[in-house]
Design an enzyme around this catalytic site. Sequence first.
Site, PDB file in Angstrom:
ATOM      1  N   GLY A   1      33.120  57.450  38.509  1.00  0.00           N
ATOM      2  CA  GLY A   1      34.176  58.305  37.976  1.00  0.00           C
ATOM      3  C   GLY A   1      34.618  57.949  36.577  1.00  0.00           C
ATOM      4  N   CYS A   2      33.978  56.960  35.965  1.00  0.00           N
ATOM      5  CA  CYS A   2      34.330  56.558  34.607  1.00  0.00           C
ATOM      6  C   CYS A   2      33.266  57.057  33.641  1.00  0.00           C
ATOM      7  CB  CYS A   2      34.433  55.034  34.502  1.00  0.00           C
ATOM      8  SG  CYS A   2      35.704  54.319  35.556  1.00  0.00           S
TER       9      CYS A   2
END
Length: 148
Positions: free
Chosen positions: A60-61
């Site tokens: 998710g980064c």
Amino acid sequence: MTDPFVQPAELSAAAAIEAIGDELGLFEDWMDRYEFIIGLGHKLPPFPDDWANDAHRVPGCQSRVWMEAIPRDGKLYFAGLSDAAIVSGLVALLLRVYSGRSPEEIIATDPVFLKELGLLEALSTNRGNGIAAMARKVRDVAIMQRGG
């Protein structure tokens, strides 16, 4: 080998949040705050090269972020690193709040402080989503450690 896990500077997560707020408040504009945050990232304990892999990667980064956690004496300690300077600084901020705390204190410390300190608004949407993903990862580890 140097201990890669962040040791708490403050006695509680709440005290760490207050100290970070005070430190960020010393700066007039966001460019100065960014420089301060990047400096925090440079002070993270060395992250072992062999941990910079998919098993430690935080999903998710936008940038690559790696984290590891270890329980010690009823508390959870975190290590972290990113391939982006500003994100390493954000990792340092999160770990200053959460590392070295009990799972209960971690779970009770809502990452809403990131919004209250103005950090999410000052970041791009992708960076904001990434720091939220890091905070979720920390809380997930605490929940698992607590046994729930």
